[in-house]
Scaffold this motif. Structure first.
Motif, mmCIF file in Angstrom:
data_model
loop_
_atom_site.group_PDB
_atom_site.id
_atom_site.type_symbol
_atom_site.label_atom_id
_atom_site.label_comp_id
_atom_site.label_asym_id
_atom_site.label_seq_id
_atom_site.Cartn_x
_atom_site.Cartn_y
_atom_site.Cartn_z
ATOM 1 N N GLN A 22 0.831 -1.210 0.000
ATOM 2 C CA GLN A 22 0.000 0.000 0.000
ATOM 3 C C GLN A 22 0.864 1.259 0.000
ATOM 4 O O GLN A 22 0.522 2.254 -0.631
ATOM 5 N N GLY A 23 1.982 1.207 0.709
ATOM 6 C CA GLY A 23 2.897 2.356 0.706
ATOM 7 C C GLY A 23 3.435 2.635 -0.681
ATOM 8 O O GLY A 23 3.442 3.781 -1.143
ATOM 9 N N HIS A 24 3.865 1.586 -1.382
ATOM 10 C CA HIS A 24 4.379 1.747 -2.746
ATOM 11 C C HIS A 24 3.278 2.222 -3.693
ATOM 12 O O HIS A 24 3.501 3.102 -4.524
ATOM 13 N N LEU A 25 2.102 1.640 -3.547
ATOM 14 C CA LEU A 25 0.996 2.009 -4.424
ATOM 15 C C LEU A 25 0.569 3.457 -4.187
ATOM 16 O O LEU A 25 0.295 4.185 -5.140
ATOM 17 N N SER A 26 0.539 3.876 -2.949
ATOM 18 C CA SER A 26 0.182 5.273 -2.641
ATOM 19 C C SER A 26 1.165 6.237 -3.296
ATOM 20 O O SER A 26 0.764 7.254 -3.860
ATOM 21 N N ASP A 27 2.455 5.911 -3.226
ATOM 22 C CA ASP A 27 3.469 6.753 -3.873
ATOM 23 C C ASP A 27 3.229 6.820 -5.376
ATOM 24 O O ASP A 27 3.286 7.891 -5.976
ATOM 25 N N LEU A 28 2.946 5.680 -5.982
ATOM 26 C CA LEU A 28 2.709 5.629 -7.422
ATOM 27 C C LEU A 28 1.473 6.428 -7.802
ATOM 28 O O LEU A 28 1.489 7.202 -8.761
ATOM 29 N N LEU A 29 0.394 6.261 -7.049
ATOM 30 C CA LEU A 29 -0.855 6.962 -7.377
ATOM 31 C C LEU A 29 -0.730 8.467 -7.235
ATOM 32 O O LEU A 29 -1.465 9.210 -7.885
ATOM 33 N N GLN A 30 0.201 8.928 -6.414
ATOM 34 C CA GLN A 30 0.440 10.368 -6.314
ATOM 35 C C GLN A 30 1.140 10.904 -7.558
ATOM 36 O O GLN A 30 1.038 12.083 -7.876
ATOM 37 N N GLU A 31 1.836 10.024 -8.271
ATOM 38 C CA GLU A 31 2.589 10.414 -9.457
ATOM 39 C C GLU A 31 1.755 10.405 -10.736
ATOM 40 O O GLU A 31 2.127 11.054 -11.707
ATOM 41 N N VAL A 32 0.673 9.646 -10.752
ATOM 42 C CA VAL A 32 -0.141 9.546 -11.965
ATOM 43 C C VAL A 32 -1.499 10.211 -11.724
ATOM 44 O O VAL A 32 -1.965 10.314 -10.601
ATOM 45 N N GLU A 33 -2.080 10.653 -12.812
ATOM 46 C CA GLU A 33 -3.405 11.268 -12.728
ATOM 47 C C GLU A 33 -4.441 10.286 -13.243
ATOM 48 O O GLU A 33 -4.477 9.958 -14.423
ATOM 49 N N LEU A 34 -5.252 9.808 -12.320
ATOM 50 C CA LEU A 34 -6.319 8.879 -12.699
ATOM 51 C C LEU A 34 -7.606 9.653 -12.919
ATOM 52 O O LEU A 34 -7.861 10.649 -12.237
ATOM 53 N N PRO A 35 -8.426 9.197 -13.845
ATOM 54 C CA PRO A 35 -9.710 9.879 -14.066
ATOM 55 C C PRO A 35 -10.592 9.775 -12.814
ATOM 56 O O PRO A 35 -10.545 8.760 -12.108
ATOM 57 N N PRO A 36 -11.377 10.802 -12.536
ATOM 58 C CA PRO A 36 -12.216 10.803 -11.328
ATOM 59 C C PRO A 36 -13.137 9.586 -11.236
ATOM 60 O O PRO A 36 -13.370 9.064 -10.152
ATOM 61 N N GLU A 37 -13.617 9.093 -12.372
ATOM 62 C CA GLU A 37 -14.527 7.949 -12.329
ATOM 63 C C GLU A 37 -13.818 6.671 -11.871
ATOM 64 O O GLU A 37 -14.471 5.724 -11.436
ATOM 65 N N SER A 38 -12.502 6.650 -11.934
ATOM 66 C CA SER A 38 -11.775 5.457 -11.500
ATOM 67 C C SER A 38 -11.955 5.221 -10.003
ATOM 68 O O SER A 38 -11.983 4.070 -9.557
ATOM 69 N N TYR A 39 -12.114 6.293 -9.239
ATOM 70 C CA TYR A 39 -12.321 6.144 -7.797
ATOM 71 C C TYR A 39 -13.719 5.601 -7.503
ATOM 72 O O TYR A 39 -13.895 4.782 -6.606
ATOM 73 N N ARG A 40 -14.698 6.039 -8.269
ATOM 74 C CA ARG A 40 -16.049 5.495 -8.115
ATOM 75 C C ARG A 40 -16.065 4.015 -8.488
ATOM 76 O O ARG A 40 -16.694 3.198 -7.814
ATOM 77 N N GLN A 41 -15.352 3.681 -9.558
ATOM 78 C CA GLN A 41 -15.275 2.284 -9.984
ATOM 79 C C GLN A 41 -14.609 1.441 -8.896
ATOM 80 O O GLN A 41 -15.097 0.359 -8.564
ATOM 81 N N ALA A 42 -13.514 1.929 -8.330
ATOM 82 C CA ALA A 42 -12.808 1.181 -7.277
ATOM 83 C C ALA A 42 -13.701 0.994 -6.061
ATOM 84 O O ALA A 42 -13.744 -0.106 -5.481
ATOM 85 N N ASN A 43 -14.440 2.024 -5.691
ATOM 86 C CA ASN A 43 -15.342 1.891 -4.536
ATOM 87 C C ASN A 43 -16.432 0.864 -4.799
ATOM 88 O O ASN A 43 -16.786 0.085 -3.913
ATOM 89 N N SER A 44 -16.940 0.836 -6.013
ATOM 90 C CA SER A 44 -17.951 -0.152 -6.373
ATOM 91 C C SER A 44 -17.365 -1.559 -6.315
ATOM 92 O O SER A 44 -18.009 -2.502 -5.821
ATOM 93 N N GLU A 45 -16.150 -1.707 -6.798
ATOM 94 C CA GLU A 45 -15.479 -3.008 -6.742
ATOM 95 C C GLU A 45 -15.244 -3.428 -5.293
ATOM 96 O O GLU A 45 -15.434 -4.595 -4.938
ATOM 97 N N HIS A 46 -14.837 -2.479 -4.464
ATOM 98 C CA HIS A 46 -14.646 -2.769 -3.039
ATOM 99 C C HIS A 46 -15.954 -3.246 -2.411
ATOM 100 O O HIS A 46 -15.954 -4.187 -1.610
ATOM 101 N N GLU A 47 -17.051 -2.606 -2.757
ATOM 102 C CA GLU A 47 -18.352 -3.000 -2.212
ATOM 103 C C GLU A 47 -18.699 -4.439 -2.594
ATOM 104 O O GLU A 47 -19.236 -5.190 -1.776
#
Length: 80
Positions: A22-47
């Motif tokens: 998670q530490g490595h992934l957090s660093d990576l995600l700070q470096e890339v710009e993901l589309p806003p809908e990707s967070y909604r998609q991830a939350n749906s997948e988590h659910e």
């Protein structure tokens, strides 16, 4: 979310590995710009993963988590 699932497993090794990942992934995600809908998609997948866990359906939880991880990998690869 992922770390909470690892903690629920009762496996100290899994928690340690997930914490590091998670530490490595957090660093990576700070470096890339993901589309806003990707967070909604991830939350749906988590659910969907959480629903399977709550129902005690390990096969479905595994399948949902694999789908989620694959989708996340694709999003990050496209952003790179």
């Amino acid at each position: 979310f992922h770390l909470s699932l690892a903690e629920c497993s009762g496996s100290g090794r899994l928690v340690a590995e997930m914490t590091q990942l998670q530490g490595h992934l957090s660093d990576l995600l700070q470096e890339v710009e993901l589309p806003p809908e990707s967070y909604r998609q991830a939350n749906s997948e988590h659910e969907r993963v959480l629903d399977a866990v709550r129902r005690g359906d390990a096969s479905r939880a595994l399948a949902e988590m694999r789908t989620h991880l694959g989708a996340t990998e694709s999003l990050v690869a496209a952003a790179l």
